[in-house]
Design a protein around this motif. Sequence first.
Motif: not given
Length: 210
Positions: A144-156
């Motif tokens: 279903i895809g690649s490079c899927i992470f949990i990470h720091v956001w740019r903003g809410e």
Amino acid sequence: MLSRQQVLVVADQGTDNKGQMFCYQKNGGKWYKTCSDIPVVLGRNGLNKQKEGDQKSPSGIFKLARAFGYSPEAPAGVSMPWVALKTSSLCIDDPGSKYYNQIVDSRDENIIADWKSAEKMRRDVYDQDNLYEFGLIPEVSSEIGSCIFIHVWRGEDKPTVGCTAMSREKILELIQWLSPGMSPVIIQGDKEQIQNLQKNGFLQYHNVPD
């Protein structure tokens, strides 16, 4: 071993690109909530990722086995296996590569570059942001895809292109809380999907948000 730590991410509807995160841990045969109502952002087009480039976050249950970041060593309090990102670290997003959906060191002489596209992981160097300062790698199927992470956001109010993101403070707290010995997983979905998982016995606690 069955999971004794579960990270629950819930959106109101599958098309929403915002959600809430809840954390649960099982001790002494009982589940306890350890974090609640943490704001997260999802893919620009919501949930239910189906393919590379659809800008959706995946729905389902995914193992959390590794954390990553810019620091050469894991931050204090982190027990998850740590992937220290280098300036040569790439996440391969070319489906034709044998390294598809893997983080590789492009300077490793044992790796023969066979990809046409890849994401540079040291965003502080190449993109001048801190999105990957701290992160987690959920074990999401390459189908279903690649490079899927949990990470720091740019903003809410700034969704991702398919990852799940939150504030720097909260992602660091999450990484420090997780323990590999408790076989942590992340469960993502809209309210209907989460309620169905609960009805079918996949969620062992009873205080899932309405």
